[in-house]
Design a protein around this motif. Structure first.
Motif, PDB file in Angstrom:
ATOM      1  N   CYS A   1       0.355   5.994  -0.371  1.00  6.89           N
ATOM      2  CA  CYS A   1      -0.405   7.016  -0.602  1.00  6.89           C
ATOM      3  C   CYS A   1       0.363   8.251  -0.313  1.00  6.89           C
ATOM      4  CB  CYS A   1      -1.896   7.154   0.072  1.00  6.89           C
ATOM      5  SG  CYS A   1      -2.780   8.664  -0.240  1.00  6.89           S
TER       6      CYS A   1
ATOM      7  N   PRO B   1       0.808  -1.419   0.005  1.00  5.22           N
ATOM      8  CA  PRO B   1       0.001   0.006  -0.043  1.00  5.22           C
ATOM      9  C   PRO B   1       0.758   1.282  -0.111  1.00  5.22           C
ATOM     10  CG  PRO B   1       0.114  -0.919   2.285  1.00  5.22           C
ATOM     11  CD  PRO B   1       0.923  -1.853   1.307  1.00  5.22           C
TER      12      PRO B   1
ATOM     13  N   PHE C   1      -1.697   6.719  -5.236  1.00  2.00           N
ATOM     14  CA  PHE C   1      -2.364   5.816  -4.328  1.00  2.00           C
ATOM     15  C   PHE C   1      -2.107   4.307  -5.051  1.00  2.00           C
ATOM     16  CE2 PHE C   1      -6.342   6.762  -6.049  1.00  2.00           C
ATOM     17  CZ  PHE C   1      -6.488   5.526  -6.096  1.00  2.00           C
TER      18      PHE C   1
ATOM     19  N   VAL D   1      -4.937   2.621   2.762  1.00  2.00           N
ATOM     20  CA  VAL D   1      -4.841   3.572   1.739  1.00  2.00           C
ATOM     21  C   VAL D   1      -5.936   4.648   1.505  1.00  2.00           C
ATOM     22  CG1 VAL D   1      -4.444   4.164  -0.572  1.00  2.00           C
ATOM     23  CG2 VAL D   1      -3.179   2.154   0.349  1.00  2.00           C
TER      24      VAL D   1
ATOM     25  N   VAL E   1      -2.839   0.211  -4.214  1.00  2.00           N
ATOM     26  CA  VAL E   1      -3.332  -1.181  -3.242  1.00  2.00           C
ATOM     27  C   VAL E   1      -2.605  -2.333  -3.953  1.00  2.00           C
ATOM     28  CG1 VAL E   1      -5.148   0.098  -1.945  1.00  2.00           C
ATOM     29  CG2 VAL E   1      -5.436  -0.979  -4.026  1.00  2.00           C
TER      30      VAL E   1
ATOM     31  N   HIS F   1      -4.956  -3.564   2.614  1.00  2.00           N
ATOM     32  CA  HIS F   1      -4.622  -2.340   1.860  1.00  2.00           C
ATOM     33  C   HIS F   1      -5.112  -1.333   1.749  1.00  2.00           C
ATOM     34  CE1 HIS F   1      -0.952  -5.315   0.634  1.00  2.00           C
ATOM     35  NE2 HIS F   1      -0.664  -5.089   1.846  1.00  2.00           N
TER      36      HIS F   1
END
Length: 454
Positions: free
Chosen positions: A114, A112, A123, A288, A125, A284
């Motif tokens: 961001c 993850p 960002f 995020v 995932v 995740h």
């Protein structure tokens, strides 16, 4: 009969997206992408939105929108067995220039993330599981005020749009029946929904969102991308839940062969591992997406209603995590039941083996005793005075060894009984001694309290 172009399920729970017509016809040459080193492996889609609910196909130039217009560039990486470095090479081939190496690393890395990279909000995932697995999800986005670049692993369901007024769910459906064509019956009005499309809509627990409205702002587009990711996870969880229900029904009806097959195939341990991978992907997202919401709060171009939509998506993720946890507990319970059944089968086999041992053990003892190569064995005509005591001595030795073995087994029980008796006797003696002392003390106190008469 009207016809519609919709998304239908295909392959590993993904969507085979048919070509949707854009809100304005565009020449085919405009949407042609420049040649790449990985032609045919990476799918590229480029759209421009006018901010009024219309969108158009555009060339792959990674440019920014002008005025109220904003652009979306989407890259679909192939869902095949490959290294993470190969995925990064695909992105370098289609996104550089103008993106730099740090942008590519922020989009292609695992785990993850961001944050802001080179002035843009990024960002991702990306789960670190095997790329070819159906439970490995990867979604990354690079967001600016006038453009969004997204990267996904394989096709994402419902990532396309339905032009205004062309929603599948708002139409009157009709059933496609091959017998009607044979009889030459008249065609019914309405949109024909094929069986596999209807089955897909029934398996979705969010069918009201099967047709997506066209975004009118960057914030709408960001919410749409995250929403489709959460929908994809919910579809996978729903499919797993239906599969688990089917397996439980088969176990209730099945017999020895089915349970043995499931144990040999390690079906439930594999399902439990897939659920753990899915939990990792959801975790995740829980890490995020709240950070995405916090960073979007400071953006003037991010609408407040879309902030509320992000809150709803985060809540859906948390509920989805609880649901996956329940599924994992069910899988664990089923596996424990199968293990218990396997233990019972082993115990039955050991019982039969013990029964056979009970039957044949006396025979083994008899043959062993009368097969000894010593003198004095009864009924063998060995009456030689020099060796006639051999059998007796061997039997005495066997009895002594038997008593020694029994003593070893019975010693802990005898020791516990002796210690319990000793403690009970000690407590009884202590209690009687205390009672005598108490009586003596009371007698002395009574004599001291009574007046003495001369």
């Amino acid at each position: 009969m009207d016809s519609v172009e919709e998304e239908v399920p295909s392959g590993e729970g993904e969507m085979e997206e048919l070509v949707r017509p854009s809100s304005t016809n565009v020449p085919a040459s405009v949407n042609e992408h420049p040649p790449s080193h990985f032609a045919g492996m990476v799918r590229q889609k480029a759209y421009v939105f006018d901010g009024f609910g219309n969108y158009f196909n555009k060339e792959w130039d990674l440019g920014e929108g002008e005025g109220k217009e904003f652009c979306w560039y989407h890259v679909e990486l192939p869902k095949v067995r490959q290294k993470c470095s190969q995925s990064a090479q695909h992105l370098i081939d289609v996104l550089c220039p103008p993106l730099k190496l740090q942008d590519i690393l922020s989009l292609a890395s695992n785990g993850p993330f961001c944050g802001h990279v080179d002035g843009a909000l990024v960002f991702r995932v990306n789960s670190p599981g095997p790329i070819s697995s159906s439970f490995t999800f990867r979604l990354a986005a690079r967001i600016t005020e006038k453009s969004v670049i997204t990267v996904s692993l394989g096709r994402v369901p419902r990532l396309g749009f339905s032009p205004v007024g062309q929603s599948l769910l708002s139409e009157i459906p009709s059933v496609e029946n091959p017998s009607n064509y044979k009889r030459g019956s008249t065609k019914r009005s309405g949109i024909v929904i094929k069986e596999h499309v209807l089955e897909f809509l029934l398996t979705m627990n969010h069918s009201e969102e099967a047709d997506n409205p066209v975004p009118k702002s960057i914030s709408n587009l960001v919410v749409h991308v995250i929403d489709t990711h959460v929908d994809h996870l919910e579809d996978v969880v729903t499919k797993l839940e239906m599969e688990l229900e089917t397996v439980e029904l088969e176990l209730d009806r099945g017999g020895f062969a089915l349970k043995k097959e499931m144990l040999d195939d390690r079906r439930f341990p594999k399902m439990h591992l897939n659920l753990q991978r899915l939990l990792q992907v959801i975790a995740h997202g829980e890490q995020v997406f709240p950070r995405v919401k916090e960073k979007c709060l400071s953006k003037s171009w991010f609408l407040s209603k879309d902030i509320n939509s992000l809150d709803e998506l985060i809540g859906r993720l948390r509920r989805l995590k609880e649901n996956v946890g329940f599924l994992a507990n069910r899988v664990t319970a089923i596996q424990a039941g199968l293990d218990s059944w396997q233990s019972e089968q082993i115990n039955k086999k050991l019982y039969y083996l013990s029964f056979l041992s009970i039957v044949f053990l006396p025979l083994s003892v008899i043959t062993g005793v009368f097969g000894m190569n010593v003198g004095g064995v009864p009924w063998t005509m060995q009456n030689n005075p020099e060796v006639k005591d051999g059998f007796f001595k061997v039997m005495v030795l066997c009895v002594a060894m038997l008593l020694l073995v029994l003593l070893c087994f019975l010693f802990p029980i005898l020791y516990s009984h002796v210690m319990a008796w000793y403690k009970k006797r000690f407590l009884r003696r202590t209690w009687s001694h205390n009672r005598r002392s108490c009586r003596r003390t009371i007698g002395i106190q009574e004599r001291s309290c009574c007046p003495r008469i001369d």
